[in-house]
Write a protein that holds these residues in place. Structure first.
Motif, PDB file in Angstrom:
ATOM      1  N   UNK A 974       3.441   8.904  -1.427  1.00 43.27           N
ATOM      2  CA  UNK A 974       2.276   9.121  -2.307  1.00 43.27           C
ATOM      3  C   UNK A 974       1.683   7.785  -2.743  1.00 43.27           C
ATOM      4  N   UNK A 975       2.565   6.828  -3.049  1.00 43.36           N
ATOM      5  CA  UNK A 975       2.100   5.502  -3.473  1.00 43.36           C
ATOM      6  C   UNK A 975       1.296   4.834  -2.357  1.00 43.36           C
ATOM      7  N   UNK A 976       1.800   4.919  -1.157  1.00 47.57           N
ATOM      8  CA  UNK A 976       1.108   4.298  -0.022  1.00 47.57           C
ATOM      9  C   UNK A 976      -0.269   4.930   0.205  1.00 47.57           C
ATOM     10  N   UNK A 977      -0.354   6.251  -0.009  1.00 45.12           N
ATOM     11  CA  UNK A 977      -1.652   6.919   0.170  1.00 45.12           C
ATOM     12  C   UNK A 977      -2.659   6.416  -0.862  1.00 45.12           C
ATOM     13  N   UNK A 978      -2.198   6.249  -2.106  1.00 48.55           N
ATOM     14  CA  UNK A 978      -3.093   5.756  -3.162  1.00 48.55           C
ATOM     15  C   UNK A 978      -3.520   4.309  -2.911  1.00 48.55           C
ATOM     16  N   UNK A 979      -2.650   3.533  -2.264  1.00 53.07           N
ATOM     17  CA  UNK A 979      -2.925   2.095  -2.108  1.00 53.07           C
ATOM     18  C   UNK A 979      -3.577   1.770  -0.764  1.00 53.07           C
TER      19      UNK A 979
END
Length: 982
Positions: A974-979
């Motif tokens: 999820x973090x990678x998708x946001x970043x």
């Protein structure tokens, strides 16, 4: 206290205590106060007030001190309680004889005997009731009266006790003395009737006094002495006898002269008969079922037929109407919608009511109410001419229906019409149709009849909703009647504008409003003051017209604006013209409603009012309720004027100062409105003036009150913080911090949150000085976090405060961390670890997105770090950060990228429509402050990226990957998708 030696001394001091000379009076009162707890003091007082040879004033004072002593020291558990031996002596002395010659002292002795009885009868004082029963049988007039007076006060007091055991004792007492009480009442009643028929008024007056007292005793026994009184033949026999006695007493009133000594007591006794019935109905509605038919027949006969002519008087009519009303409205007599769910008692009562209220009976009641009782009387018309303001105040009085004839008749009409509307609607409509067209101005009676019928239509507005086309009636008849300007037609002009006020929230087309405004404007120029006042005071919600207009959801400002200037001017002229406090309050309320509704558009027209209010404030120094009305008007004025309200400060600020100063007596009346005015003044202030800052000196005492006004106090403090935090805090931070520390020791959870929110705002607005100035509060916040505060809303606020310190003043946070480690005797890293762990664990307590983002920013600010504790909590920090991203990130539908929805880049003046309230100066300040707040200026997405990149550079690729592996793979995804894109 030795009785023999003390009596003379106590008598001397009591004599001094009756002196008008304060130099003699004060020391005597002080000495008596010291003796209050001395053994034997009350025995001395008993000897003094029972000695009829002594000065009456001294005896009066002695009995008052004795009575007050019972309240304070008679109960066994009281501090300095009287000994059982002395109480035994006192009880015996109080009922030794009943021969007090002075009426006022006799009454006080009866009351104090009743006070003792409340505590001791019957267990410690079993001889009291038998002694009283024997004493009321004696032939001596004085002793008999005094014993009967005491018997009444004792019965009244014992009847008022509500504990189950006390109720049982009173039931037992009643059953043992009820027969005697009935025979006593019958004896004195028969004696009175014989004496009045013989023309012996002096003797009759004495017998009537005994009749009154014995009836008072019976009233308490009958109403409170039985669980199911309808099973007791004596009780029901007495109640049926009440109707016969009432008729006898009413007939007696024909022959008793108005100026006779008997007349007043006779009317009191007649009213007491009706109170017996009303109380019994209230307490025992089902037991009253057997009396419904007779009560209705009796009341309707005397009030609505010729039977009562020449003998009924106003208060008796009121009581009879109340009796009818209570029977009509009684829920115990109303069957359920599903008849099977109703009790047999309810169905029986309903059947009796239905049999009585036939069409002819209802029609006659309705017609008599409207055409007889609703008519303006000669006295009212005279008052209208001679004192119009008093007339309007009388007409619009408060909740007086139980005591005054006109409001009582109106309430009875409303209740009967509501209960039997299908029967009565055609009756009332027929009366209306008979009055179509204009009325001959020479026919005063016809004008008064029309006034009465219109009054009925207004009172029954909600019931007539489907039966009256009010819009057509307004256009075709009522509007024309408002335009008849002849002086004799003024009752109709007044009544019609009132009638419109009753109907406007029921049925009135919006398109007709301009026509109505035109009519109102014309009536505000009427020659008659009552018509003008009536038109103006229609603003009062649920009573008259304007308030319903301005609180009506259909109100349209654009329709009203063409009339604003002229109406406001006319209302202001009326405000100046009227002289009575109540009338000025009504007109001020009207002006306040206008100002509140049109808001900023009032600005061109308020100059005259602004100049007049200081004079009115000065004139109303002795009228606190009028000053409350002025405060309300000022609140709406400040809101309407916005930043221009600063021109009012020379008058406004001293008013706020006085109203919120708890050392000033008027604050009892003015405080609530004064705080509201203080708040709106701050909210609309363009800048902080020295005078506005100085008023805050009142706040410390207000916070000590811990009253229901605390919420407004906190709002005021916040308003100062938003207005000029540095200047405000430099002067008041120390006092405020002390007050908050004291408040937090003893305050509700809600109050605790309010205090903490203020502290949070201070840290938000002033992150550098705030933590230093409120440092004494922060350790308890820190402890609350690591101890896991159990109330979620408190924990959320704790985390908000600590988030501000950590994010915006890292240096102070380090000092606080060191202080807490020292205080708790733990390693600094251990304290930090505990705090982060609890923060992560209790993030669910935070519901506001702003606070969630703040927590993420604050914990991320600990990165990059080589600290093993922070690295150990890295997973939790990332979890909170991703949760924050979910809360604040929105996807751009065009680009498919994410952006932080909380970011603000510049301030825009919002566009406001005419019907919307414009932003206050404080709203603008909050927007400007938000432009400096990291929550609204820092992108959480970018902040996370930068902190992770810095951590990676600090640890190297291998070390950073090891750290990331501590985070759940789903969270990492999820973090990678946001970043994406960084």
């Amino acid at each position: 206290m030795d009785l023999n030696s003390a009596s003379t001394l106590v008598l001397q001091v009591l004599t001094q205590a009756t002196s008008q000379d304060t130099a003699v009076l004060k020391p005597a009162e002080e000495q008596l106060k010291q003796w209050e707890t001395q053994p034997g003091f009350y025995s001395v007082l008993l000897n003094i007030f029972t000695n009829h040879s002594l000065d009456v004033n001294v005896r009066w004072l002695a009995v008052l001190y004795f009575k007050n002593g019972i309240d304070r020291y008679w109960r066994r558990v009281a501090p300095h309680a009287l000994s059982e031996e002395e109480k035994t002596t006192l009880r015996a002395g109080l009922i030794t004889n009943f021969n007090e010659p002075v009426n006022q002292i006799a009454t006080q002795i009866s009351v104090l005997i009743a006070k003792v009885a409340r505590v001791d009868c019957p267990r410690q004082w079993p001889e009291l009731i038998p002694t009283l029963v024997e004493s009321v049988k004696v032939q001596d007039d004085l002793q008999q009266h005094r014993a009967l007076l005491t018997f009444y006060h004792v019965t009244k007091t014992l009847a008022s006790k509500r504990l189950a055991t006390d109720r049982k004792l009173f039931y037992d007492l009643t059953s043992s003395i009820y027969s005697f009480a009935c025979s006593l009442w019958n004896h004195h009643t028969d004696t009175f009737l014989q004496q009045i028929c013989a023309g012996d008024e002096a003797a009759a007056a004495n017998s009537l006094e005994r009749t009154l007292l014995s009836l008072k005793v019976l009233r308490k026994l009958t109403v409170h002495g039985f669980v199911e009184p309808h099973w007791n033949p004596e009780v029901m026999g007495f109640l049926h006898a009440v109707f016969e006695r009432l008729k006898q007493f009413l007939e007696c009133s024909r022959s008793v002269r108005a100026e006779s000594i008997c007349r007043d007591r006779l009317e009191k006794t007649i009213i007491l008969f009706t109170k017996v019935l009303l109380d019994f109905l209230d307490q025992h509605p089902f037991s009253f079922t057997a009396l419904i038919q007779r009560s209705l027949e009796f009341s309707v006969s005397y009030v609505f037929t010729e039977a009562g002519e020449g003998i009924v008087f106003e208060q008796f009519i009121v009581q009879c109407m109340n009796l009818i009303k209570m029977i009509v409205k009684n829920y115990a007599y109303k069957p359920s919608k599903n008849i099977e769910d109703s009790s047999p008692e309810t169905l029986e009562a309903h059947k009796i009511k239905a049999a009585f209220f036939t069409y002819p009976t209802l029609m006659e009641i309705c017609r008599r109410l409207v055409t007889h009782y609703f008519l303006l009387t000669k006295e009212e018309l005279t008052m209208w001419e001679e004192d119009p303001e008093s007339f309007t105040v009388e007409e619009t009085g408060g909740d007086s229906w139980k005591y005054s004839l006109r409001p009582c008749t109106e309430v009875l009409f409303i209740d009967i019409f509501h209960e039997y509307n299908q029967t009565l609607t055609p009756v009332l409509l027929e009366m209306v149709h008979s009055l179509q067209g204009s009325t001959n101005i020479e026919d005063t009676n016809a004008i008064l009849i029309k006034d009465a019928v219109y009054n009925a239509v207004g009172l029954a507005a909600y019931e007539l909703f489907d039966s009256v086309d009010f819009d057509q009636w307004f256009k075709n008849q009522l509007l024309a009647e408002l335009q008849v300007s002849h002086d004799r037609y003024k009752p109709i002009r007044r009544r019609v504008i009132w009638l419109i006020g009753q109907w406007i929230s029921v049925k009135f087309k919006s398109d007709l409003r301009p026509v109505l405004y035109e009519a109102i404007r014309n009536l505000l120029q009427d020659r008659d003051l009552v018509v003008r006042i009536e038109t103006a005071t229609t603003l009062k919600l649920n009573i008259l017209l304007f308030a319903k207009l301005f609180n009506d959801f259909e109100f349209r400002t654009d329709q009203f604006l063409p009339y604003l200037e002229s109406m406001f001017t006319l209302l202001f002229q009326l405000l100046q013209e009227v002289t009575q406090c109540d009338t000025k309050m009504h007109v001020l309320h009207v002006l306040s409603c206008v100002i509140e509704r049109v808001n900023m558009q009032i600005r061109p027209y308020v100059g005259c009012l602004v100049q007049y209010l200081p004079l009115l404030w000065k004139q109303s120094e002795e009228h606190n309720m009028l000053r409350c009305a002025i405060l309300t008007t000022l609140i709406h004025l400040v809101q309407g004027l916005g930043a221009d309200s600063k021109n009012l400060y020379p008058f406004l600020l001293p008013v706020i100062q006085l109203s919120t100063d708890v050392s000033q007596p008027p604050h009892v009346y003015l405080l609530e409105d004064g705080l509201e005015l203080w708040l709106v003044t701050l909210e609309n202030s363009p800048c902080l003036t020295p005078e506005l800052l100085r008023i805050f000196q009142n706040m410390s005492a207000l916070l000590e009150l811990s009253s229901e006004n605390l919420k407004n106090c906190f709002k005021i403090i916040n308003a100062y913080i938003f207005l000029s935090s540095s200047e405000f805090l430099q002067m008041y931070a120390a006092d405020l911090c002390r007050s908050f520390c004291e408040l937090l020791k003893d305050i509700t959870t809600e109050g605790q949150v309010q205090v903490l929110k203020v502290v949070e705002n201070i840290l938000k607005v002033n992150p550098v000085l705030g933590p230093q100035m409120f440092q004494p509060l922060l350790p308890s916040v820190f402890r609350g976090i690591i101890d896991g505060e159990r109330y979620p809303v408190v924990m959320s606020t704790y985390l908000g405060i600590m988030g501000r310190v950590l994010l915006q003043n890292a240096r102070f946070f380090s000092l606080l961390l060191s202080q807490m480690a020292c205080e708790l005797g733990h390693e600094l890293d251990q304290i930090l670890g505990n705090m982060i762990e609890m923060w992560v664990d209790r993030m669910d307590n935070i519901t506001q997105p702003e606070r969630k983002k703040l927590s993420a920013l604050a914990l991320l600010s600990l990165l990059p770090s080589l600290n093993s504790v922070i690295q150990d909590k890295f997973c939790g920090i990332i979890n909170i950060s991703v949760e924050g991203l979910h809360d604040v990130m929105t996807e751009d539908s065009e680009t498919g990228t994410y952006k932080d929805c909380m970011l603000m880049s510049h301030f825009e003046e919002p566009k406001v429509t005419d019907d919307e309230e414009p932003p206050t100066e404080q709203d603008k300040r909050k927007k400007m402050l938000a432009l400096k707040d990291p929550v609204h200026t820092v992108s959480l997405q970018q902040f996370i990226y930068e902190k992770l990149k810095a951590q990676q550079e600090l640890l190297g690729e291998q070390g950073f990957q090891a750290l990331m592996e501590t985070v759940d793979t789903e969270i990492v995804a999820q973090l990678q998708e946001f970043l994406q894109g960084f």
